[in-house]
Design a protein around this motif. Structure first.
Motif, PDB file in Angstrom:
ATOM      1  N   PHE A 437       0.892  -1.308   0.073  1.00 42.33           N
ATOM      2  CA  PHE A 437       0.021  -0.022   0.032  1.00 42.33           C
ATOM      3  C   PHE A 437       0.764   1.214  -0.033  1.00 42.33           C
ATOM      4  CE2 PHE A 437      -1.970   3.669   2.119  1.00 42.33           C
ATOM      5  CZ  PHE A 437      -3.276   3.603   1.498  1.00 42.33           C
ATOM      6  N   VAL A 438       2.009   1.396   0.921  1.00 41.20           N
ATOM      7  CA  VAL A 438       2.799   2.364   1.065  1.00 41.20           C
ATOM      8  C   VAL A 438       3.346   2.781  -0.508  1.00 41.20           C
ATOM      9  CG1 VAL A 438       4.555   3.652   2.017  1.00 41.20           C
ATOM     10  CG2 VAL A 438       3.087   2.503   3.428  1.00 41.20           C
ATOM     11  N   LYS A 439       3.961   1.776  -0.952  1.00 43.01           N
ATOM     12  CA  LYS A 439       4.611   1.974  -2.162  1.00 43.01           C
ATOM     13  C   LYS A 439       3.853   2.392  -3.212  1.00 43.01           C
ATOM     14  CE  LYS A 439       7.784  -0.742  -5.229  1.00 43.01           C
ATOM     15  NZ  LYS A 439       8.291  -2.063  -5.559  1.00 43.01           N
ATOM     16  N   LYS A 440       2.633   1.874  -3.457  1.00 49.61           N
ATOM     17  CA  LYS A 440       1.711   2.023  -4.375  1.00 49.61           C
ATOM     18  C   LYS A 440       0.866   3.512  -4.116  1.00 49.61           C
ATOM     19  CE  LYS A 440       0.804  -2.705  -5.655  1.00 49.61           C
ATOM     20  NZ  LYS A 440      -0.219  -3.885  -5.661  1.00 49.61           N
ATOM     21  N   HIS A 441       0.441   3.584  -3.259  1.00 49.05           N
ATOM     22  CA  HIS A 441      -0.539   4.590  -2.855  1.00 49.05           C
ATOM     23  C   HIS A 441      -0.149   5.810  -2.089  1.00 49.05           C
ATOM     24  CE1 HIS A 441      -3.441   2.006  -4.838  1.00 49.05           C
ATOM     25  NE2 HIS A 441      -2.988   0.829  -3.655  1.00 49.05           N
ATOM     26  N   TYR A 442       0.756   5.772  -1.115  1.00 50.98           N
ATOM     27  CA  TYR A 442       1.058   6.883  -0.166  1.00 50.98           C
ATOM     28  C   TYR A 442       1.756   7.979  -0.966  1.00 50.98           C
ATOM     29  CZ  TYR A 442       2.991   9.292   3.721  1.00 50.98           C
ATOM     30  OH  TYR A 442       3.453  10.431   4.431  1.00 50.98           O
ATOM     31  N   GLN A 443       1.180   9.399  -0.597  1.00 51.03           N
ATOM     32  CA  GLN A 443       1.396  10.184  -1.511  1.00 51.03           C
ATOM     33  C   GLN A 443       2.017  11.320  -0.343  1.00 51.03           C
ATOM     34  OE1 GLN A 443      -1.663  11.168  -4.000  1.00 51.03           O
ATOM     35  NE2 GLN A 443      -1.022   9.889  -5.486  1.00 51.03           N
ATOM     36  N   PRO A 444       3.002  11.659   0.122  1.00 51.30           N
ATOM     37  CA  PRO A 444       3.275  12.576   1.190  1.00 51.30           C
ATOM     38  C   PRO A 444       2.890  13.909   1.057  1.00 51.30           C
ATOM     39  CG  PRO A 444       5.135  11.244   0.974  1.00 51.30           C
ATOM     40  CD  PRO A 444       4.476  10.845  -0.054  1.00 51.30           C
ATOM     41  N   GLU A 445       3.008  14.259  -0.214  1.00 50.08           N
ATOM     42  CA  GLU A 445       2.485  15.568  -0.852  1.00 50.08           C
ATOM     43  C   GLU A 445       1.033  15.750  -0.539  1.00 50.08           C
ATOM     44  OE1 GLU A 445       2.868  12.850  -4.484  1.00 50.08           O
ATOM     45  OE2 GLU A 445       3.988  13.377  -2.434  1.00 50.08           O
ATOM     46  N   ALA A 446       0.296  14.671  -0.580  1.00 46.53           N
ATOM     47  CA  ALA A 446      -1.049  14.753  -0.277  1.00 46.53           C
ATOM     48  C   ALA A 446      -1.359  15.080   1.202  1.00 46.53           C
ATOM     49  CB  ALA A 446      -1.987  13.375  -0.670  1.00 46.53           C
ATOM     50  N   ILE A 447      -0.537  14.752   2.057  1.00 45.33           N
ATOM     51  CA  ILE A 447      -0.485  15.319   3.448  1.00 45.33           C
ATOM     52  C   ILE A 447      -0.373  16.692   3.385  1.00 45.33           C
ATOM     53  CG2 ILE A 447       0.366  14.878   5.780  1.00 45.33           C
ATOM     54  CD1 ILE A 447       0.365  11.855   5.389  1.00 45.33           C
ATOM     55  N   GLU A 448       0.741  17.100   2.511  1.00 43.05           N
ATOM     56  CA  GLU A 448       1.322  18.461   2.821  1.00 43.05           C
ATOM     57  C   GLU A 448       0.126  19.249   2.211  1.00 43.05           C
ATOM     58  OE1 GLU A 448       4.731  17.977   0.639  1.00 43.05           O
ATOM     59  OE2 GLU A 448       5.800  18.667   2.504  1.00 43.05           O
ATOM     60  N   ARG A 449      -0.622  19.000   1.080  1.00 47.35           N
ATOM     61  CA  ARG A 449      -1.842  19.608   0.702  1.00 47.35           C
ATOM     62  C   ARG A 449      -2.932  19.758   1.717  1.00 47.35           C
ATOM     63  NH1 ARG A 449      -0.877  16.812  -4.225  1.00 47.35           N
ATOM     64  NH2 ARG A 449      -2.513  15.357  -3.614  1.00 47.35           N
ATOM     65  N   GLY A 450      -3.155  18.576   2.339  1.00 44.76           N
ATOM     66  CA  GLY A 450      -4.317  18.688   3.420  1.00 44.76           C
ATOM     67  C   GLY A 450      -3.814  19.672   4.503  1.00 44.76           C
ATOM     68  N   ASP A 451      -2.460  19.696   4.832  1.00 43.62           N
ATOM     69  CA  ASP A 451      -2.193  20.619   5.993  1.00 43.62           C
ATOM     70  C   ASP A 451      -2.326  22.016   5.356  1.00 43.62           C
ATOM     71  OD1 ASP A 451      -1.635  18.348   7.462  1.00 43.62           O
ATOM     72  OD2 ASP A 451       0.614  18.415   7.256  1.00 43.62           O
ATOM     73  N   ARG A 452      -2.017  22.226   4.429  1.00 50.30           N
ATOM     74  CA  ARG A 452      -2.199  23.890   4.020  1.00 50.30           C
ATOM     75  C   ARG A 452      -3.789  24.248   3.758  1.00 50.30           C
ATOM     76  NH1 ARG A 452       2.148  22.195   0.449  1.00 50.30           N
ATOM     77  NH2 ARG A 452       0.851  21.916  -1.182  1.00 50.30           N
ATOM     78  N   GLN A 453      -4.512  23.361   3.568  1.00 47.80           N
ATOM     79  CA  GLN A 453      -5.944  23.408   3.463  1.00 47.80           C
ATOM     80  C   GLN A 453      -6.468  23.768   4.788  1.00 47.80           C
ATOM     81  OE1 GLN A 453      -7.548  20.186   1.255  1.00 47.80           O
ATOM     82  NE2 GLN A 453      -6.930  20.939  -0.648  1.00 47.80           N
TER      83      GLN A 453
END
Length: 487
Positions: A437-453
């Motif tokens: 899952f982490v290799k295929k789907h995890y996107q750290p940048e998505a967390i950063e985008r969520g934090d900015r929102q």
């Protein structure tokens, strides 16, 4: 059994002590200098300092632990998980000291603690095995011959341990020499045993484990499965029960296999049999953990059974009070391990002081920390386990997302944002995932985008509140019409 020494720390020590207190049994805590003010120390009826912070000088020092038990008059020892929990010699010495070890017999720990011995033991019980060899391999040429026979990719695994240590995936023969040397070196360093073995690498498996309970009267049952496929560095982060991809027939088949594994080593107490489940729903024996698992709460939530209580009752010689047919699944439960790690920086440890620590109220939180405490560098970085339950999987996930948002931890980075990503992802919600899952789907940048929102919304809301309060609190000039009207 009147007094139990809990040979552990943190959340699992508290977890065991709470059940012991509920059963009217006194408890003894042991602690290192780093844990002098820890909650488990204050919660216990008595507490004994073992020594300096390093675990080799405190929690792993068998002589000190047994001395603490003797000096406090404890008549039983619960090892929790980690530390000495799967140390057969420790269990043997507890027995020799005239104390009750709340766990399996030393023989079962020894057999299942070595993957090669475990495979040999369960082989006669009709348990499906991953294609490979059941003996230690140290020669690269021999390894290459085996790999050509079963086909690449292969998995090199340490015989004496787990947790991803001494484990290497080899895609092609020209990688074999280097990966063999690395696996042997890492296994020797981590476990004092450089033995490795080779098996076929199953590329996209689910990691399914079955909880078992066995007593000293010949009764053994399984308490259904947990899906532990969401992992980082081969270590679990998210667990759920039951699995979303296993139906009644496969559940029964895997449960019966797990019971046979337990019977193969004359198992007593609570244990977990782990399997790999491939895309065709074929399952293969992986290993048996001869202790209480970190993720045991999700099983407790869906069965209503306190596993620590069952461990204690079995250790007291009691027979199981229920049969397999009486066990049922009640709803769905999910768990997030909250680690002091930075999910935006390859999950590296994040050490510091918990300047803010507020637990969510609508969830089960198994933890061993409080606001103002420092997360020490000497031990596992797990802060807590966050568990939610619902009548359906969707309801359990929704409650988990609310609990994550309500869990306020400041001063360190944690895996809470990673948990939010997992439980919000389409892959998890649709149950279309595996151990990659982490290799295929995890996107750290998505967390950063969520934090900015979140920050943007918070800033807008703060500006709105400030403006509204400013209007409410501003008094008009005495000469103004407004003032005159109000008078």
């Amino acid at each position: 059994m009147k007094k139990i020494l809990v040979a552990n720390r943190g959340e699992i020590a508290l977890r065991v002590m709470r059940t012991a207190r509920k059963m009217g049994i006194a408890t003894v805590a042991v602690y290192s200098e780093a844990d002098r003010n820890a909650p488990h120390v204050r919660f216990a009826d008595e507490a004994v300092l073992l020594g300096p912070a390093p675990s080799t000088e405190s929690y792993l020092n068998v002589d000190k632990v047994l001395r603490a038990a003797r000096d406090t008059g404890a008549d039983a020892v619960h090892p929790g998980y980690g530390f000495l929990s799967e140390n057969a010699e420790f269990a043997r010495r507890v027995d020799t000291a005239g104390l009750t070890f709340i766990g399996p017999r030393p023989h079962a720990i020894e057999v299942m603690g070595n993957k090669l011995a475990a495979k040999e033991t369960v082989g006669a019980y009709g348990i499906p095995m991953v294609p490979g060899v059941d003996e230690a391999v140290t020669d690269v040429e021999e390894a290459a011959s085996i790999a050509r026979r079963i086909g690449f990719p292969i998995l090199i695994k340490a015989a004496a341990g787990g947790g991803g240590k001494g484990m290497r995936v080899v895609e092609a023969e020209d990688e074999l020499d280097e990966q063999m040397k690395r696996a042997i070196s890492e296994a020797a360093s981590a476990f004092g045993d450089g033995s490795v073995f080779i098996e076929k690498y199953i590329a996209a498996p689910r990691h399914i484990e079955i909880q078992v309970l066995a007593d000293t009267h010949g009764n053994c049952v399984h308490l259904f499965e947990r899906d532990c496929s969401i992992q980082r560095r081969h270590q679990k982060v998210v667990e759920e029960a039951p699995s979303a991809v296993i139906g009644p027939a496969l559940r029964r088949q895997m449960g019966e296999a797990a019971v046979r594994v337990a019977q193969s080593c004359d198992y007593v107490g609570a244990g977990t049999v782990e399997f790999l489940l491939d895309a065709d729903q074929q399952f293969y024996f992986l290993e048996m953990n001869t202790r209480l698992q970190v993720e045991h709460p999700v099983t407790e939530m869906i069965t209503g059974i306190d596993l620590v209580e069952q461990q204690i009752r079995v250790a007291r010689g009691e027979a199981l009070a229920f049969t397999q047919d009486e066990l049922t699944i009640q709803g769905h439960a999910v768990e997030l391990r909250v680690y002091a790690e930075d999910p935006l920086n390859n999950f590296l440890p994040s050490i510091g002081t918990l300047s803010t620590y507020v637990r969510p109220t609508e969830a089960r939180v198994d933890d061993g920390f409080e606001e103002g405490m420092e997360v020490p560098i000497y031990y596992d970085p797990m802060i807590a386990k966050l568990i939610t339950q619902g009548a359906t999987r969707e309801e359990a996930i929704a409650r988990m997302l609310r609990a994550i948002d309500a869990y306020r931890i400041e001063g360190i980075e944690t895996t809470l944002p990673f948990g939010r990503f997992v439980f919000s992802s389409d892959a998890f919600r649709s149950a279309d995932f595996d151990t990659n899952f982490v290799k295929k789907h995890y996107q750290p940048e998505a967390i950063e985008r969520g934090d900015r929102q979140i920050e943007s919304v918070a800033a807008l809301f703060a500006a709105y509140i400030y403006d509204r309060r400013a209007r409410e609190l501003t008094a008009p000039h005495p000469a103004s019409v407004q003032w005159q009207r109000r008078r």
